[in-house]
Design a protein around this motif. Structure first.
Motif, PDB file in Angstrom:
ATOM      1  N   ASP A  16      35.221 -76.725 -71.401  1.00  0.00           N
ATOM      2  CA  ASP A  16      34.543 -75.967 -70.339  1.00  0.00           C
ATOM      3  C   ASP A  16      33.382 -75.179 -70.962  1.00  0.00           C
ATOM      4  N   ASP A  18      31.390 -72.792 -69.910  1.00  0.00           N
ATOM      5  CA  ASP A  18      31.388 -71.336 -69.724  1.00  0.00           C
ATOM      6  C   ASP A  18      32.379 -70.663 -70.671  1.00  0.00           C
ATOM      7  N   VAL A  19      33.549 -71.272 -70.774  1.00  0.00           N
ATOM      8  CA  VAL A  19      34.560 -70.704 -71.660  1.00  0.00           C
ATOM      9  C   VAL A  19      34.067 -70.796 -73.098  1.00  0.00           C
ATOM     10  N   SER A  22      31.456 -68.172 -73.828  1.00  0.00           N
ATOM     11  CA  SER A  22      31.952 -66.796 -73.953  1.00  0.00           C
ATOM     12  C   SER A  22      32.721 -66.622 -75.263  1.00  0.00           C
ATOM     13  N   ALA A  90      45.100 -72.631 -70.727  1.00  0.00           N
ATOM     14  CA  ALA A  90      45.595 -72.151 -69.434  1.00  0.00           C
ATOM     15  C   ALA A  90      46.934 -72.793 -69.092  1.00  0.00           C
ATOM     16  N   LYS A 110      45.219 -68.355 -71.574  1.00  0.00           N
ATOM     17  CA  LYS A 110      44.024 -67.942 -70.846  1.00  0.00           C
ATOM     18  C   LYS A 110      44.431 -67.147 -69.613  1.00  0.00           C
ATOM     19  N   PRO A 111      43.743 -66.131 -69.184  1.00  0.00           N
ATOM     20  CA  PRO A 111      42.529 -65.626 -69.824  1.00  0.00           C
ATOM     21  C   PRO A 111      42.870 -64.844 -71.088  1.00  0.00           C
ATOM     22  N   VAL A 112      42.252 -65.214 -72.186  1.00  0.00           N
ATOM     23  CA  VAL A 112      42.555 -64.564 -73.453  1.00  0.00           C
ATOM     24  C   VAL A 112      41.824 -63.225 -73.498  1.00  0.00           C
TER      25      VAL A 112
ATOM     26  N   SER B 310      46.961 -72.000 -60.257  1.00  0.00           N
ATOM     27  CA  SER B 310      47.085 -70.974 -61.281  1.00  0.00           C
ATOM     28  C   SER B 310      46.321 -71.392 -62.540  1.00  0.00           C
ATOM     29  N   HIS B 311      46.501 -72.665 -62.914  1.00  0.00           N
ATOM     30  CA  HIS B 311      45.822 -73.187 -64.103  1.00  0.00           C
ATOM     31  C   HIS B 311      44.312 -73.181 -63.903  1.00  0.00           C
ATOM     32  N   ARG B 314      42.833 -69.699 -64.140  1.00  0.00           N
ATOM     33  CA  ARG B 314      42.856 -69.081 -65.469  1.00  0.00           C
ATOM     34  C   ARG B 314      41.610 -69.422 -66.284  1.00  0.00           C
ATOM     35  N   THR B 315      41.118 -70.649 -66.094  1.00  0.00           N
ATOM     36  CA  THR B 315      39.981 -71.078 -66.915  1.00  0.00           C
ATOM     37  C   THR B 315      38.731 -70.229 -66.650  1.00  0.00           C
ATOM     38  N   LEU B 317      38.609 -67.353 -65.390  1.00  0.00           N
ATOM     39  CA  LEU B 317      38.904 -65.944 -65.686  1.00  0.00           C
ATOM     40  C   LEU B 317      38.626 -65.622 -67.148  1.00  0.00           C
ATOM     41  N   THR B 318      38.715 -66.655 -68.005  1.00  0.00           N
ATOM     42  CA  THR B 318      38.557 -66.432 -69.438  1.00  0.00           C
ATOM     43  C   THR B 318      37.183 -65.863 -69.810  1.00  0.00           C
ATOM     44  N   PRO B 319      36.084 -66.526 -69.424  1.00  0.00           N
ATOM     45  CA  PRO B 319      34.784 -65.925 -69.763  1.00  0.00           C
ATOM     46  C   PRO B 319      34.579 -64.583 -69.077  1.00  0.00           C
ATOM     47  N   VAL B 321      36.884 -62.219 -68.375  1.00  0.00           N
ATOM     48  CA  VAL B 321      37.616 -61.196 -69.113  1.00  0.00           C
ATOM     49  C   VAL B 321      36.942 -60.916 -70.457  1.00  0.00           C
ATOM     50  N   GLU B 357      44.433 -61.485 -62.766  1.00  0.00           N
ATOM     51  CA  GLU B 357      45.253 -62.207 -63.732  1.00  0.00           C
ATOM     52  C   GLU B 357      46.738 -62.090 -63.393  1.00  0.00           C
ATOM     53  N   LEU B 364      52.219 -68.561 -60.214  1.00  0.00           N
ATOM     54  CA  LEU B 364      52.897 -69.601 -60.979  1.00  0.00           C
ATOM     55  C   LEU B 364      54.382 -69.277 -61.082  1.00  0.00           C
ATOM     56  N   ARG B 368      57.726 -71.576 -60.581  1.00  0.00           N
ATOM     57  CA  ARG B 368      58.695 -71.749 -61.662  1.00  0.00           C
ATOM     58  C   ARG B 368      60.047 -71.181 -61.294  1.00  0.00           C
TER      59      ARG B 368
END
Lengths: 125, 540
Positions: A16, A18-19, A22, A90, A110-112, B310-311, B314-315, B317-319, B321, B357, B364, B368
Motif C-alpha cells: 500500500d 500510503d502506508v 508514512s 492488519a 496495524k494501525p501501528v 476491520s482489516h 486498519r490499513t 488507519l496506519t498512515p 496514526v 481503532e 472484529l 470472533r
C-alpha cells in the motif's frame, strides 16, 4: 546519534503506497536510511543485489509474493535468514502469529503506533 | 335330581356351537350361530353342514369327512383352525373352528365351536397401526437429531424400509433452480433395481407417478399395482410388490421433493394416512435444514464481512496514526505560538483515531466472539496495576468532561486472568460510565477475597429502566436511543462474553435518573474447568 551512524538501511516491504510512504517518513525522520519494496519478490530481488538491511519492516498480505512466502524463502537462505524481520500487518492475531513461527522477531498490528514502531527498529539498527 | 338343561346353557353362550350327524346334516345350532351366519333362528337345523362353507372348501371337507368315517383318521378333530365361513347372504368371514366328535345316545355327532375372528383381526390391525405410529414417532426424533440434508433424506428412506416395512423407498429432492427432481436417497431393494430409477426427473414431462405427484402436489396411494401399465414390470412382479405410496413433500405449499415407497402387502387406509403424516414430518425436517443452512450462511457472511471491513479499515488507519503521532512529536519539540495552537488539535485528532481503532477492533471481536474463535491467554499479574493503566488512558476524557473519577483498591490484587480481555472489560465499563454519567463523579471499586475479585463501576448518570437491565448485555441492544448517544451497542455484550469466558459474571443495579453500578465478579485463579456436560456451569 548522527545520521551517518544509523544507515543500516531499514527495508520497508509494503504494497500500500500510503502506508509505505508514512512508514518511510517516520523512519527517515529518525535519521535512518530507507529502502523500499512493493511486494515479496521485489524485496528478494533487493536483498540479493544489496548488503543486508539492519531490519526489515514487512507487511503480510501482498500481491505477487506475500509476507509469509518471503519469510519462508528467507528462512531457507543462510545469508538472509539472519535479517531481523518486524511484521506490521492488519491481519488477525492468529495470522500474525504464524509469521512468528517463520522467524519474525516482532509482530505489530496495524494501525501501528509510532513509539512501538521506532522501538522495534531501534532494537536492531 | 333333575337332568341338567345343557341345551339352555349352550343356547346362551356367546360363542357359536353347531352339531352335525354322520350324514353331515345339522342337528343343532345355538342362536349365536344364527347371528354369526345370518340365518333365521332354527332354519339351519336339517341343512347339510356344507351350507356354511364357501364353495371352494366343500370338496376338501367332504373328502375328509368320508375318510374319518371309514378309517377313523382325523385331521381336524380336536384342533382349532382358522377358516373362512359362508354367511347366508353369500359373504365370507374369518372364523376360528374347533371341532370335536362325540358319541351320544343317537349315535355319533360332530360338534363345532365357531369363534368370530373379525374382532381379533381388527385388534391385530390396530396393533399394526400402533407399531407403525411408534416407528414414525421414533423417526421424528431421529429426523430432528441433525440439521443436515443428507441426514434427513437417509433417515426418511431407512425408516420406511426398516420400520414401516417398505420393500423399497426412494426420495427425490427438488432442485429449486431448475425445478427438476434429483434422486437423493434409496433404501431396501434399490440396489437390485437401481436401473429402474431415474436419477433426474423433469416433472413437467415425466409421464409416471412421481412426475404426476410433483405436478399435482397430491399423493398417489394404491393397493392395485396389477393392471397399471407403469407397474407392469418384471421386478415388481418378481418381488411381489402389492402397494405403493408416492408422497409430495410440501412446505408452505411448495414442493421440496417426492418420497415413494413400495410394499409387499396391501395397506389399510390408516397406514396410508400414517405415511402421509410421515411425509409431512420429512418435509418439515427438510425445511428446518434449509432454514438452518441459510441462517448459518448469513451469519458466516456477516462475520466475514466484519473481518474484512476491520482489516480494510486498519490499513488506511496506519498512515493516519503514524502521521498524527509524528506531527505531535515534532510540534511538541517546537516552541511558542505554533505549538500552542496546533498541539490541542493534534491531541484531539490522535484521540479520535484511537477511538476509531478501538471501534474497528471491537467489530472484529464480534465476529470472533460469535465464532468462539478467541482463546483466553491466561497470565498472572496485579489487577490494581492494570486498573491504573486503564484509568490513566481515560484521564484525558475525564478531565475534558470535568468530572471526577475515584478509584478504591487494595494495595495489590495478584491473580490469573486474560490481561487484554480484562483490559477491554474495564475500559468498556469506564467508557459507559463516562458516556452515560452526566459528568458526575464516578467510583471504581476493587475488592478481593482469596478466590475471587469484585470490580464495581458506579456512576450517577441517567440510569437504566428495570425492564432494560438484562437487555443491555445483549448484542446490538442499547437502553438509550442511538440518536442521542452514539455507539454500536456491542461493548456490554463483549464485556459479558469475556467475563463469562474467564468464569465470572457481570451484573447491573440501576435506578433511572440516579445512576448505574456495574459489577464484575471473577474467580481469582482462572476459570474452573467445565465438565463435558456443562454440569459445572453456574456453580461459581
Amino acid at each position: 546519534m548522527t545520521d551517518a551512524t544509523r544507515c543500516g538501511p531499514v527495508l520497508i516491504v509494503e504494497d500500500d503506497p500510503d502506508v509505505r510512504e508514512s512508514l518511510r517518513g517516520v523512519v527517515l525522520d529518525e535519521g535512518y536510511c530507507v529502502a523500499e519494496a512493493g511486494d515479496g519478490r521485489q524485496a528478494l530481488e533487493y536483498l540479493r543485489a544489496h548488503a543486508n538491511p539492519c531490519v526489515m519492516i514487512l507487511d503480510l498480505m501482498m500481491p505477487v509474493m506475500d509476507g509469509w512466502q518471503l519469510l519462508a524463502a528467507m528462512k531457507d537462505d543462510a545469508a538472509l535468514g539472519r535479517i531481523p524481520v518486524v511484521v506490521v500487518s492488519a491481519s488477525s492475531v492468529d495470522k500474525l502469529q504464524t509469521a512468528q513461527t517463520l522467524g519474525a522477531v516482532a509482530l505489530l498490528r496495524k494501525p501501528v503506533h509510532l513509539d512501538a514502531l521506532l522501538e522495534a527498529v531501534e532494537r536492531f539498527c | 335330581m333333575q337332568p341338567f338343561e345343557w341345551s339352555k346353557i349352550i343356547d346362551a353362550l356367546g360363542d357359536a356351537v353347531i352339531a352335525a350327524d354322520r350324514d353331515g346334516s345339522i342337528v343343532y345350532a345355538n342362536p349365536a350361530v344364527d347371528r354369526l351366519l345370518g340365518w333365521a333362528p332354527g332354519d339351519l337345523v336339517g341343512q347339510p353342514l356344507i351350507v356354511i362353507m364357501p364353495e371352494r372348501m366343500r370338496p376338501a371337507h367332504e373328502e375328509g369327512f368320508r375318510r374319518y368315517l371309514s378309517t377313523g383318521v382325523a385331521r381336524l378333530i380336536g384342533r382349532s383352525v382358522r377358516v373362512p365361513a359362508l354367511r347366508k347372504d353369500g359373504a365370507e368371514l374369518d372364523i376360528e373352528l374347533t371341532l370335536t366328535a362325540q358319541r351320544v345316545e343317537q349315535g355319533q355327532v360332530f360338534v363345532a365351536m365357531l369363534r368370530d375372528l373379525r374382532e381379533r383381526v381388527e385388534l391385530e390391525r390396530q396393533l399394526g397401526v400402533t407399531k407403525y405410529v411408534a416407528a414414525a414417532t421414533r423417526a421424528a426424533a431421529r429426523l430432528a437429531e441433525r440439521l443436515e440434508l443428507q441426514h434427513v433424506v437417509s433417515v426418511a428412506v431407512t425408516t420406511l424400509a426398516q420400520d414401516l416395512d417398505a420393500a423399497l423407498a426412494r426420495l427425490w429432492l427438488r432442485d429449486p433452480a431448475s425445478g427438476s427432481l434429483e434422486l437423493s436417497a434409496s433404501a431396501g431393494l434399490s440396489d437390485q433395481v437401481e436401473g429402474s430409477a431415474r436419477r433426474r426427473i423433469d416433472p413437467a414431462t415425466y409421464p409416471y407417478k412421481v412426475g404426476a405427484v410433483a405436478r399435482t402436489l397430491r399423493p398417489f396411494l394404491s393397493n392395485e399395482l396389477v393392471g397399471d401399465d407403469e407397474f407392469e414390470q418384471e421386478w415388481i412382479r418378481r418381488e411381489g410388490l402389492k402397494a405403493v405410496a408416492v408422497l409430495p413433500l410440501l412446505c408452505g405449499g411448495e414442493l421440496r421433493g417426492v418420497l415413494a415407497a413400495f410394499f409387499r402387502r396391501r395397506l389399510a387406509d390408516e397406514l396410508f394416512e400414517l405415511l402421509g403424516t410421515f411425509g409431512a414430518l420429512v418435509a418439515s425436517a427438510l425445511e428446518n435444514t434449509r432454514l438452518y443452512t441459510q441462517a448459518q450462511e448469513a451469519i458466516k457472511e456477516r462475520d466475514e464481512f466484519l473481518s474484512m471491513a476491520s482489516h480494510e479499515l486498519r490499513t488506511p488507519l496506519t498512515p493516519l496514526v503514524l502521521s498524527l503521532e509524528s506531527l505531535r512529536r515534532v510540534v511538541g519539540r517546537g516552541d511558542g505560538v505554533a505549538s500552542e495552537t496546533v498541539q490541542p488539535k493534534l491531541t484531539a485528532a490522535v484521540r479520535a483515531t484511537s477511538h476509531i481503532e478501538s471501534l474497528v477492533s471491537r467489530m472484529l471481536d464480534v465476529a470472533r466472539v460469535h465464532e468462539g474463535r478467541y482463546e483466553l491467554r491466561l497470565e498472572t499479574f496485579n489487577l490494581v496495576g492494570l486498573l491504573g493503566e486503564v484509568v490513566d488512558r481515560h484521564r484525558a476524557q475525564v478531565e475534558s468532561l470535568g468530572c471526577t473519577l475515584l478509584v478504591h483498591t487494595p494495595e495489590a490484587v495478584v491473580g490469573t486472568w486474560d490481561r487484554l480481555r480484562l483490559d477491554q472489560v474495564i475500559a468498556n465499563l469506564l467508557s459507559n460510565a463516562l458516556k452515560y454519567g452526566r459528568a458526575r463523579p464516578i467510583d471504581v471499586r476493587l475488592a478481593a477475597s482469596d478466590d475471587q475479585v469484585t470490580l464495581t463501576v458506579t456512576d450517577r448518570g441517567i440510569g437504566i429502566a428495570a425492564g432494560d437491565q438484562e437487555r443491555v448485555f445483549d448484542r446490538f441492544e442499547r437502553a438509550v436511543s442511538g440518536d442521542k448517544y452514539g455507539g454500536l451497542g456491542l461493548g456490554l455484550w463483549i464485556t459479558r462474553k469475556f467475563v463469562e469466558a474467564m468464569g465470572g459474571a457481570v451484573s447491573v443495579a440501576s435506578t433511572p435518573g440516579e445512576g448505574s453500578a456495574f459489577t464484575v465478579v471473577l474467580p481469582r485463579h482462572g476459570p474452573r474447568p467445565v465438565a463435558p456436560d456443562g454440569a459445572e456451569r453456574g456453580v461459581a
